[in-house]
Design a protein around this motif. Structure first.
Motif, PDB file in Angstrom:
ATOM      1  N   HIS A  14       0.837  -1.206   0.000  1.00 57.22           N
ATOM      2  CA  HIS A  14       0.000   0.000   0.000  1.00 57.22           C
ATOM      3  C   HIS A  14       0.872   1.256   0.000  1.00 57.22           C
ATOM      4  O   HIS A  14       0.558   2.239  -0.678  1.00 57.22           O
ATOM      5  CB  HIS A  14      -0.916  -0.009   1.225  1.00 57.22           C
ATOM      6  N   ILE A  15       1.960   1.236   0.739  1.00 61.52           N
ATOM      7  CA  ILE A  15       2.875   2.377   0.764  1.00 61.52           C
ATOM      8  C   ILE A  15       3.432   2.617  -0.637  1.00 61.52           C
ATOM      9  O   ILE A  15       3.503   3.764  -1.107  1.00 61.52           O
ATOM     10  CB  ILE A  15       4.009   2.125   1.778  1.00 61.52           C
ATOM     11  N   ARG A  16       3.773   1.533  -1.320  1.00 62.88           N
ATOM     12  CA  ARG A  16       4.312   1.674  -2.671  1.00 62.88           C
ATOM     13  C   ARG A  16       3.264   2.239  -3.627  1.00 62.88           C
ATOM     14  O   ARG A  16       3.573   3.089  -4.464  1.00 62.88           O
ATOM     15  CB  ARG A  16       4.843   0.333  -3.172  1.00 62.88           C
ATOM     16  N   GLU A  17       1.990   1.761  -3.514  1.00 60.23           N
ATOM     17  CA  GLU A  17       0.971   2.237  -4.456  1.00 60.23           C
ATOM     18  C   GLU A  17       0.633   3.709  -4.214  1.00 60.23           C
ATOM     19  O   GLU A  17       0.178   4.396  -5.116  1.00 60.23           O
ATOM     20  CB  GLU A  17      -0.293   1.372  -4.385  1.00 60.23           C
ATOM     21  N   ASP A  60     -14.321   5.397   0.359  1.00 60.03           N
ATOM     22  CA  ASP A  60     -13.384   4.351  -0.029  1.00 60.03           C
ATOM     23  C   ASP A  60     -13.377   3.231   1.011  1.00 60.03           C
ATOM     24  O   ASP A  60     -13.859   3.390   2.133  1.00 60.03           O
ATOM     25  CB  ASP A  60     -11.983   4.961  -0.146  1.00 60.03           C
ATOM     26  N   TRP A  61     -12.788   2.094   0.650  1.00 59.08           N
ATOM     27  CA  TRP A  61     -12.695   0.913   1.524  1.00 59.08           C
ATOM     28  C   TRP A  61     -11.245   0.715   1.968  1.00 59.08           C
ATOM     29  O   TRP A  61     -10.302   1.051   1.247  1.00 59.08           O
ATOM     30  CB  TRP A  61     -13.190  -0.330   0.785  1.00 59.08           C
ATOM     31  N   GLU A  62     -11.074   0.150   3.173  1.00 60.96           N
ATOM     32  CA  GLU A  62      -9.740  -0.180   3.691  1.00 60.96           C
ATOM     33  C   GLU A  62      -9.868  -1.380   4.630  1.00 60.96           C
ATOM     34  O   GLU A  62     -10.178  -1.231   5.814  1.00 60.96           O
ATOM     35  CB  GLU A  62      -9.111   1.000   4.439  1.00 60.96           C
ATOM     36  N   ALA A  63      -9.637  -2.568   4.110  1.00 61.32           N
ATOM     37  CA  ALA A  63      -9.706  -3.788   4.914  1.00 61.32           C
ATOM     38  C   ALA A  63      -8.553  -3.823   5.913  1.00 61.32           C
ATOM     39  O   ALA A  63      -7.398  -3.571   5.538  1.00 61.32           O
ATOM     40  CB  ALA A  63      -9.641  -5.009   4.007  1.00 61.32           C
ATOM     41  N   GLU A  64      -8.858  -4.149   7.183  1.00 62.52           N
ATOM     42  CA  GLU A  64      -7.817  -4.088   8.212  1.00 62.52           C
ATOM     43  C   GLU A  64      -7.961  -5.202   9.255  1.00 62.52           C
ATOM     44  O   GLU A  64      -9.070  -5.600   9.615  1.00 62.52           O
ATOM     45  CB  GLU A  64      -7.850  -2.744   8.947  1.00 62.52           C
ATOM     46  N   ARG A 103     -12.506  10.189   1.362  1.00 63.79           N
ATOM     47  CA  ARG A 103     -11.233  10.719   0.882  1.00 63.79           C
ATOM     48  C   ARG A 103     -11.268  12.232   0.681  1.00 63.79           C
ATOM     49  O   ARG A 103     -10.271  12.922   0.918  1.00 63.79           O
ATOM     50  CB  ARG A 103     -10.850  10.052  -0.443  1.00 63.79           C
ATOM     51  N   ASP A 104     -12.408  12.776   0.220  1.00 65.52           N
ATOM     52  CA  ASP A 104     -12.471  14.215  -0.017  1.00 65.52           C
ATOM     53  C   ASP A 104     -12.375  15.003   1.293  1.00 65.52           C
ATOM     54  O   ASP A 104     -11.945  16.153   1.303  1.00 65.52           O
ATOM     55  CB  ASP A 104     -13.727  14.595  -0.805  1.00 65.52           C
ATOM     56  N   TRP A 105     -12.752  14.393   2.399  1.00 68.08           N
ATOM     57  CA  TRP A 105     -12.583  15.016   3.713  1.00 68.08           C
ATOM     58  C   TRP A 105     -11.206  14.708   4.285  1.00 68.08           C
ATOM     59  O   TRP A 105     -10.588  15.555   4.935  1.00 68.08           O
ATOM     60  CB  TRP A 105     -13.677  14.551   4.668  1.00 68.08           C
ATOM     61  N   GLN A 106     -10.710  13.502   4.071  1.00 66.17           N
ATOM     62  CA  GLN A 106      -9.403  13.129   4.613  1.00 66.17           C
ATOM     63  C   GLN A 106      -8.310  14.087   4.158  1.00 66.17           C
ATOM     64  O   GLN A 106      -7.431  14.473   4.947  1.00 66.17           O
ATOM     65  CB  GLN A 106      -9.039  11.707   4.170  1.00 66.17           C
ATOM     66  N   TYR A 107      -8.341  14.477   2.870  1.00 69.81           N
ATOM     67  CA  TYR A 107      -7.254  15.265   2.306  1.00 69.81           C
ATOM     68  C   TYR A 107      -7.545  16.764   2.266  1.00 69.81           C
ATOM     69  O   TYR A 107      -6.827  17.514   1.598  1.00 69.81           O
ATOM     70  CB  TYR A 107      -6.903  14.736   0.915  1.00 69.81           C
ATOM     71  N   ARG A 108      -8.559  17.203   3.006  1.00 70.15           N
ATOM     72  CA  ARG A 108      -8.772  18.652   3.123  1.00 70.15           C
ATOM     73  C   ARG A 108      -7.608  19.336   3.843  1.00 70.15           C
ATOM     74  O   ARG A 108      -7.305  20.501   3.591  1.00 70.15           O
ATOM     75  CB  ARG A 108     -10.070  18.930   3.875  1.00 70.15           C
ATOM     76  N   THR A 109      -7.000  18.611   4.771  1.00 72.48           N
ATOM     77  CA  THR A 109      -5.864  19.131   5.531  1.00 72.48           C
ATOM     78  C   THR A 109      -4.842  18.004   5.672  1.00 72.48           C
ATOM     79  O   THR A 109      -5.137  16.848   5.349  1.00 72.48           O
ATOM     80  CB  THR A 109      -6.290  19.587   6.950  1.00 72.48           C
ATOM     81  N   PRO A 110      -3.643  18.292   6.201  1.00 72.42           N
ATOM     82  CA  PRO A 110      -2.666  17.219   6.429  1.00 72.42           C
ATOM     83  C   PRO A 110      -3.092  16.238   7.523  1.00 72.42           C
ATOM     84  O   PRO A 110      -2.518  15.155   7.630  1.00 72.42           O
ATOM     85  CB  PRO A 110      -1.394  17.977   6.843  1.00 72.42           C
ATOM     86  N   GLY A 123      -9.709   2.171  -3.460  1.00 74.70           N
ATOM     87  CA  GLY A 123     -10.306   2.796  -4.631  1.00 74.70           C
ATOM     88  C   GLY A 123      -9.651   4.098  -5.038  1.00 74.70           C
ATOM     89  O   GLY A 123      -9.580   4.436  -6.223  1.00 74.70           O
ATOM     90  N   HIS A 124      -9.158   4.849  -4.054  1.00 73.50           N
ATOM     91  CA  HIS A 124      -8.579   6.163  -4.328  1.00 73.50           C
ATOM     92  C   HIS A 124      -7.298   6.067  -5.139  1.00 73.50           C
ATOM     93  O   HIS A 124      -6.933   7.016  -5.841  1.00 73.50           O
ATOM     94  CB  HIS A 124      -8.306   6.885  -2.995  1.00 73.50           C
ATOM     95  N   ALA A 125      -6.599   4.911  -5.047  1.00 71.58           N
ATOM     96  CA  ALA A 125      -5.330   4.749  -5.759  1.00 71.58           C
ATOM     97  C   ALA A 125      -5.515   4.180  -7.160  1.00 71.58           C
ATOM     98  O   ALA A 125      -4.539   3.998  -7.888  1.00 71.58           O
ATOM     99  CB  ALA A 125      -4.397   3.852  -4.950  1.00 71.58           C
ATOM    100  N   ARG A 126      -6.747   3.896  -7.553  1.00 67.00           N
ATOM    101  CA  ARG A 126      -7.006   3.292  -8.857  1.00 67.00           C
ATOM    102  C   ARG A 126      -7.148   4.357  -9.948  1.00 67.00           C
ATOM    103  O   ARG A 126      -7.407   5.525  -9.665  1.00 67.00           O
ATOM    104  CB  ARG A 126      -8.272   2.428  -8.794  1.00 67.00           C
ATOM    105  N   THR A 127      -6.981   3.942 -11.187  1.00 64.65           N
ATOM    106  CA  THR A 127      -7.195   4.828 -12.332  1.00 64.65           C
ATOM    107  C   THR A 127      -8.197   4.188 -13.270  1.00 64.65           C
ATOM    108  O   THR A 127      -7.893   3.154 -13.881  1.00 64.65           O
ATOM    109  CB  THR A 127      -5.870   5.094 -13.087  1.00 64.65           C
ATOM    110  N   PRO A 128      -9.422   4.708 -13.396  1.00 67.51           N
ATOM    111  CA  PRO A 128      -9.928   5.855 -12.639  1.00 67.51           C
ATOM    112  C   PRO A 128     -10.227   5.477 -11.186  1.00 67.51           C
ATOM    113  O   PRO A 128     -10.336   4.289 -10.855  1.00 67.51           O
ATOM    114  CB  PRO A 128     -11.209   6.214 -13.395  1.00 67.51           C
TER     115      PRO A 128
END
Length: 276
Positions: A78-81, A117-121, A154-161, A244-249
């Motif tokens: 995941h870090i690499r992607e 987005d999804w994040e299995a953990e 994701r649109d809320w996650q990346y509003r700030t650092p 999903g956020h790392a996919r194109t599209p």
């Protein structure tokens, strides 16, 4: 040992799972059970009401943890992607209990977000009070493991650092179906388990918990250096590649999407995304 939290007409109830049967225990939920130093003995008790697991309605396995600490960027793939370097220290953020839902509950798609987005953990649950833990103490403090999906706006996650605002939307985070003690799992307190997430039957994430940069014991040691960890506290250990956020599209959950999150030897979450 497998433990779960049932929803019953009289409220929630901790239960031990043996095969297809869940036996009620003398605690309102798994978190309350873990608050007792002799929780293992209490969990072995017999004589409680029995339920068929297949027909049982389940709450989040720990419905009201005192702390939910989450780890970002903790799988090498995941870090690499995401185009980042391997971290020297864990990346930490938090969730609040309002975010948690049961293993079969609907995921609330809040109208404020258009990028869910999804994040299995793999989630670990603390079973003993611990502060500034050494290796052996950290290992002993792990009650067991469960499945969690860190559903993220994701649109809320990346509003700030700072990520928290995208990580703790209400009724967004499935957690369960059971807590499985380390002795039941290959690798014990450092389990090596297949993990996956599918959306509408399509595999999105597929990895193994052996790919963790910081394993569960290392996380307990690190976090307990900062603050006391208490029974019932939850640590979400991070997600592998395939979000999903790392996919194109980019791909996101929509109304009616069926998200299935599964970890070998622990169990399966199946949640339908619904417009809130």
């Amino acid at each position: 040992m497998r433990l779960t939290t049932l929803r019953t007409p009289g409220g929630t109830r901790a239960a031990r799972v043996d095969g297809d049967t869940a036996t009620e225990l003398d605690a309102p939920d798994v978190g309350a059970l873990l608050a007792h130093a002799d929780w293992r003995e209490r969990a072995s008790a017999t004589g409680g009401a029995e339920h068929e697991v297949a027909g049982a309605e389940l709450a989040p396995v720990v419905p009201r943890p005192g702390k939910i600490v989450c780890v970002g960027l903790n799988y090498r793939n995941h870090i690499r992607e995401m185009g980042r370097e391997l971290p020297t220290h864990p990346t930490l953020f938090a969730k609040f209990t309002e975010a948690l839902i049961g293993p079969g509950d609907p995921i609330a798609l809040d109208p404020a977000s258009g990028a869910v987005d999804w994040e299995a953990e793999l989630a670990l649950v603390i079973g003993a009070r611990v502060r500034r833990a050494g290796e052996a103490e950290a290992e002993a403090a792990i009650a067991g493991f469960s499945v969690l999906n860190d559903v993220t706006m994701r649109d809320w996650q990346y509003r700030t650092p700072q990520w928290l605002q995208g990580k703790t939307f209400e009724a967004s985070t499935p957690f369960g179906p059971a807590l499985v003690t380390p002795d039941e799992l290959p690798g014990g307190v450092r389990p090596s388990l297949a993990l996956s997430a599918t959306v509408d039957g399509e595999t999105m994430q597929e990895s193994t918990t052996a790919d963790l940069v910081f394993d569960p014991v290392a996380l307990v040691r690190y976090l307990s250096a900062i603050l006391t960890l208490n029974p019932g506290d939850v640590i979400a250990t991070g997600t592998p590649g395939g979000v999903g956020h790392a996919r194109t599209p980019k791909r996101y959950l929509k109304d009616g999407s069926v998200l299935v999150t599964e970890i070998e030897g622990i169990g399966r979450l199946k949640n339908v995304a619904r417009a809130a």
